[in-house]
Design a protein around this motif. Structure first.
Motif, PDB file in Angstrom:
ATOM      1  N   GLY A  72      -3.725  -8.290   3.951  1.00 55.73           N
ATOM      2  CA  GLY A  72      -4.237  -8.922   2.745  1.00 55.73           C
ATOM      3  C   GLY A  72      -4.563  -7.904   1.661  1.00 55.73           C
ATOM      4  N   LEU A  73      -5.176  -6.785   2.065  1.00 55.53           N
ATOM      5  CA  LEU A  73      -5.480  -5.726   1.103  1.00 55.53           C
ATOM      6  C   LEU A  73      -4.207  -5.086   0.557  1.00 55.53           C
ATOM      7  CD1 LEU A  73      -8.502  -4.000   2.889  1.00 55.53           C
ATOM      8  CD2 LEU A  73      -8.568  -5.346   0.792  1.00 55.53           C
ATOM      9  N   LEU A  74      -3.184  -4.926   1.406  1.00 55.62           N
ATOM     10  CA  LEU A  74      -1.914  -4.350   0.952  1.00 55.62           C
ATOM     11  C   LEU A  74      -1.249  -5.232  -0.099  1.00 55.62           C
ATOM     12  CD1 LEU A  74      -0.392  -3.060   4.321  1.00 55.62           C
ATOM     13  CD2 LEU A  74      -1.127  -1.657   2.398  1.00 55.62           C
ATOM     14  N   VAL A  75      -1.178  -6.526   0.187  1.00 53.02           N
ATOM     15  CA  VAL A  75      -0.535  -7.447  -0.749  1.00 53.02           C
ATOM     16  C   VAL A  75      -1.337  -7.539  -2.043  1.00 53.02           C
ATOM     17  CG1 VAL A  75       0.169  -9.833  -1.135  1.00 53.02           C
ATOM     18  CG2 VAL A  75       0.561  -8.772   1.088  1.00 53.02           C
ATOM     19  N   GLY A  76      -2.664  -7.704  -1.908  1.00 48.96           N
ATOM     20  CA  GLY A  76      -3.501  -7.805  -3.097  1.00 48.96           C
ATOM     21  C   GLY A  76      -3.487  -6.522  -3.917  1.00 48.96           C
ATOM     22  N   GLY A  77      -3.552  -5.386  -3.236  1.00 45.13           N
ATOM     23  CA  GLY A  77      -3.529  -4.109  -3.945  1.00 45.13           C
ATOM     24  C   GLY A  77      -2.219  -3.872  -4.659  1.00 45.13           C
ATOM     25  N   ALA A  78      -1.095  -4.214  -4.003  1.00 38.63           N
ATOM     26  CA  ALA A  78       0.209  -4.054  -4.636  1.00 38.63           C
ATOM     27  C   ALA A  78       0.318  -4.931  -5.883  1.00 38.63           C
ATOM     28  CB  ALA A  78       1.324  -4.397  -3.646  1.00 38.63           C
ATOM     29  N   SER A 129       7.347  -2.065  -2.950  1.00 35.47           N
ATOM     30  CA  SER A 129       7.542  -1.169  -1.810  1.00 35.47           C
ATOM     31  C   SER A 129       6.322  -0.308  -1.537  1.00 35.47           C
ATOM     32  CB  SER A 129       8.760  -0.260  -2.054  1.00 35.47           C
ATOM     33  OG  SER A 129       9.948  -1.000  -2.101  1.00 35.47           O
ATOM     34  N   LEU A 130       5.266  -0.461  -2.335  1.00 33.54           N
ATOM     35  CA  LEU A 130       4.075   0.356  -2.140  1.00 33.54           C
ATOM     36  C   LEU A 130       3.427   0.167  -0.769  1.00 33.54           C
ATOM     37  CD1 LEU A 130       2.306   0.312  -5.635  1.00 33.54           C
ATOM     38  CD2 LEU A 130       3.337   2.257  -4.463  1.00 33.54           C
ATOM     39  N   PRO A 131       3.328  -1.078  -0.232  1.00 34.38           N
ATOM     40  CA  PRO A 131       2.752  -1.198   1.110  1.00 34.38           C
ATOM     41  C   PRO A 131       3.516  -0.376   2.150  1.00 34.38           C
ATOM     42  CG  PRO A 131       2.800  -3.336   0.045  1.00 34.38           C
ATOM     43  CD  PRO A 131       3.572  -2.401  -0.845  1.00 34.38           C
ATOM     44  N   GLU A 132       4.859  -0.439   2.107  1.00 35.84           N
ATOM     45  CA  GLU A 132       5.652   0.355   3.039  1.00 35.84           C
ATOM     46  C   GLU A 132       5.414   1.846   2.830  1.00 35.84           C
ATOM     47  OE1 GLU A 132       6.765  -2.196   1.306  1.00 35.84           O
ATOM     48  OE2 GLU A 132       8.337  -3.328   2.360  1.00 35.84           O
ATOM     49  N   LEU A 133       5.340   2.272   1.556  1.00 33.52           N
ATOM     50  CA  LEU A 133       5.160   3.691   1.255  1.00 33.52           C
ATOM     51  C   LEU A 133       3.825   4.206   1.784  1.00 33.52           C
ATOM     52  CD1 LEU A 133       5.985   6.303  -0.173  1.00 33.52           C
ATOM     53  CD2 LEU A 133       4.988   5.391  -2.272  1.00 33.52           C
ATOM     54  N   VAL A 134       2.747   3.473   1.489  1.00 37.23           N
ATOM     55  CA  VAL A 134       1.421   3.931   1.910  1.00 37.23           C
ATOM     56  C   VAL A 134       1.296   3.903   3.432  1.00 37.23           C
ATOM     57  CG1 VAL A 134      -1.056   3.521   1.712  1.00 37.23           C
ATOM     58  CG2 VAL A 134       0.416   3.143  -0.253  1.00 37.23           C
ATOM     59  N   ALA A 143      -4.778   0.763  -6.081  1.00 38.62           N
ATOM     60  CA  ALA A 143      -4.500   1.938  -5.256  1.00 38.62           C
ATOM     61  C   ALA A 143      -5.518   2.074  -4.121  1.00 38.62           C
ATOM     62  CB  ALA A 143      -4.499   3.190  -6.123  1.00 38.62           C
ATOM     63  N   VAL A 144      -6.790   1.820  -4.426  1.00 38.45           N
ATOM     64  CA  VAL A 144      -7.831   1.895  -3.385  1.00 38.45           C
ATOM     65  C   VAL A 144      -7.595   0.839  -2.312  1.00 38.45           C
ATOM     66  CG1 VAL A 144     -10.292   1.592  -2.923  1.00 38.45           C
ATOM     67  CG2 VAL A 144      -9.556   2.897  -4.933  1.00 38.45           C
ATOM     68  N   MET A 145      -7.256  -0.384  -2.729  1.00 38.20           N
ATOM     69  CA  MET A 145      -6.984  -1.447  -1.764  1.00 38.20           C
ATOM     70  C   MET A 145      -5.789  -1.091  -0.876  1.00 38.20           C
ATOM     71  SD  MET A 145      -7.612  -4.811  -4.175  1.00 38.20           S
ATOM     72  CE  MET A 145      -7.063  -5.978  -2.902  1.00 38.20           C
ATOM     73  N   LEU A 146      -4.765  -0.483  -1.457  1.00 42.35           N
ATOM     74  CA  LEU A 146      -3.597  -0.071  -0.671  1.00 42.35           C
ATOM     75  C   LEU A 146      -3.979   0.946   0.394  1.00 42.35           C
ATOM     76  CD1 LEU A 146      -0.823   0.243  -3.406  1.00 42.35           C
ATOM     77  CD2 LEU A 146      -0.774  -1.281  -1.440  1.00 42.35           C
ATOM     78  N   LYS A 147      -4.782   1.929   0.011  1.00 42.09           N
ATOM     79  CA  LYS A 147      -5.178   2.973   0.967  1.00 42.09           C
ATOM     80  C   LYS A 147      -6.001   2.393   2.108  1.00 42.09           C
ATOM     81  CE  LYS A 147      -5.733   7.160   2.536  1.00 42.09           C
ATOM     82  NZ  LYS A 147      -6.428   6.829   3.787  1.00 42.09           N
ATOM     83  N   PRO A 196       4.979  -8.753  -0.042  1.00 40.54           N
ATOM     84  CA  PRO A 196       5.211  -8.882  -1.488  1.00 40.54           C
ATOM     85  C   PRO A 196       6.634  -9.306  -1.821  1.00 40.54           C
ATOM     86  CG  PRO A 196       3.954  -6.904  -1.033  1.00 40.54           C
ATOM     87  CD  PRO A 196       4.400  -7.441   0.294  1.00 40.54           C
ATOM     88  N   GLU A 197       7.626  -8.727  -1.130  1.00 40.90           N
ATOM     89  CA  GLU A 197       9.013  -9.114  -1.363  1.00 40.90           C
ATOM     90  C   GLU A 197       9.250 -10.569  -0.963  1.00 40.90           C
ATOM     91  OE1 GLU A 197       8.018  -6.381   0.124  1.00 40.90           O
ATOM     92  OE2 GLU A 197       9.296  -4.651  -0.317  1.00 40.90           O
ATOM     93  N   LEU A 198       8.622 -10.986   0.156  1.00 37.68           N
ATOM     94  CA  LEU A 198       8.792 -12.358   0.625  1.00 37.68           C
ATOM     95  C   LEU A 198       8.269 -13.355  -0.407  1.00 37.68           C
ATOM     96  CD1 LEU A 198       9.459 -14.441   2.814  1.00 37.68           C
ATOM     97  CD2 LEU A 198       7.206 -14.020   3.808  1.00 37.68           C
ATOM     98  N   VAL A 199       7.043 -13.110  -0.891  1.00 39.59           N
ATOM     99  CA  VAL A 199       6.448 -14.016  -1.869  1.00 39.59           C
ATOM    100  C   VAL A 199       7.269 -14.036  -3.153  1.00 39.59           C
ATOM    101  CG1 VAL A 199       4.420 -14.446  -3.287  1.00 39.59           C
ATOM    102  CG2 VAL A 199       4.137 -13.743  -0.913  1.00 39.59           C
ATOM    103  N   THR A 200       7.650 -12.849  -3.647  1.00 35.22           N
ATOM    104  CA  THR A 200       8.405 -12.755  -4.894  1.00 35.22           C
ATOM    105  C   THR A 200       9.737 -13.484  -4.800  1.00 35.22           C
ATOM    106  OG1 THR A 200       7.398 -10.613  -5.402  1.00 35.22           O
ATOM    107  CG2 THR A 200       9.435 -11.166  -6.566  1.00 35.22           C
TER     108      THR A 200
END
Length: 332
Positions: free
Chosen positions: A23-29, A60-65, A196-200, A236-240
């Motif tokens: 949830g944090l990854l999707v929201g942060g992205a 792709s930020l969730p995958e990257l982080v 960025a904080v949420m992603l981390k 994120p890709e799925l929702v988009t």
């Protein structure tokens, strides 16, 4: 009376933490992409260019982080599993579901440029990883340079299209009144920082707890990476893509998938390698070959009946193939 064992409680809490992390990854992205797009608009970048660059990287930020966090913690299998699992989920599951909702039309640019680039990215990553059994810092730089070249080319194409759209819009909007107010820079920067904080935090939760669950259940990090972690980070890709398909914007759906795969193969694998060399398991050669093969199959679907689209039947085939891939990976 039945009481859960302490180990089961720990696993259940870890699964809950993984869900929170996703949830944090999707929201942060979403926040980071929104802020970056606002900054792009504030400084006059055409919307088309922002979509092709900022949004492609943002999804792709969730995958990257997650991959950087995994590699830094010594979980290379999870980093590679996350990348190839996300690429196959993008192609087979996400694009397949989009086609089931509505036939997905492919633009000429996607067929002639983005899909060939994604296949070339698979070949480049496989070549570099197999030369020494790892992705070194130098090879990470090569991957990042290749991604930068893709962005430059994409930006050039987008700027040309954006200039044409701007000219057309200025002619249509002459005398229409005052221009729209530009977005606030301070608010856009705030969105980027919070995202960025949420992603981390989300990445730490996912990686740490996925590793714990894998250890407790006796499942390899590779399987966890290509299933649970990959599915979570490609949300994120799925929702988009699904929303785009529901709205009839099929070109956005397929462009999001192919662009995200290129970012996964070049950026998401190149970034972690800058921090430390990432050991490579030759078992991933098959997965990379499947990503390339299904990308080419996508082009083949477009020429069946000469309609340049992925039909609902093709979508069902892709979803079934994804289910078979996951089942085979777990059994293997």
């Amino acid at each position: 009376m039945w009481y859960p064992r302490p180990e089961r409680i720990v696993v259940l809490l870890s699964l809950l933490a993984i869900v929170v992390g996703f949830g944090l990854l999707v929201g942060g992205a979403n926040l980071l992409v929104d802020g970056a797009c606002r900054l792009a608009a504030r400084f006059g970048m055409p919307e088309r260019v922002a979509g092709l660059t900022v949004v492609a990287i943002g999804t792709s930020l969730p995958e990257l982080v997650v991959s950087i966090t995994s590699a830094a913690a010594g979980h290379a299998d999870m980093a590679f599993g996350n990348v190839v699992g996300s690429c196959l989920a993008n192609l087979l599951l996400i694009l397949g579901l989009s086609a089931v909702i509505a036939p997905v039309a492919l633009s000429r640019g996607t067929i002639r440029f983005e899909i060939p680039v994604s296949v070339a990215a698979c070949a480049l990553l496989a070549l570099l990883a197999n030369t020494g059994g790892e992705v070194t810092r130098f090879e990470g730089v090569v991957l990042l340079l290749a991604f930068a070249a893709f962005l430059v080319r994409t930006t050039q194409m987008g700027l040309k299209e954006g200039a044409d759209e701007k000219d057309a819009g200025s002619r249509e909007g002459a005398g229409a009144g005052a221009p729209a107010k530009k977005p606030s820079v301070a608010w856009a920067v705030w969105l980027v920082v919070v995202g960025a904080v949420m992603l981390k935090v989300g990445a730490d939760l996912v990686v740490d707890n996925a590793t714990l669950v894998a250890s407790a259940a006796g499942i390899s990090e590779r399987v966890i990476g290509i299933t649970v972690v990959a599915l979570g980070t490609c949300l994120p890709e799925l929702v988009t893509s699904v929303v785009a398909a529901l709205r009839g914007n099929s070109d956005i759906a397929v462009g999001n998938v192919t662009g995200s795969n290129i970012a996964n193969l070049l950026l998401v694998m190149g970034g972690p390698a800058l921090f430390s060399s990432i050991p490579y398991d030759a078992a991933y050669n098959l997965d990379l070959a499947l990503v390339a093969a299904f990308s080419l199959a996508l082009v083949g679907f477009c020429y069946v009946g000469r309609r340049h689209e992925m039909s609902r039947v093709n979508g069902v085939i892709f979803v079934v193939l994804y289910a078979a891939y996951i089942a085979a990976s777990v059994l293997r």
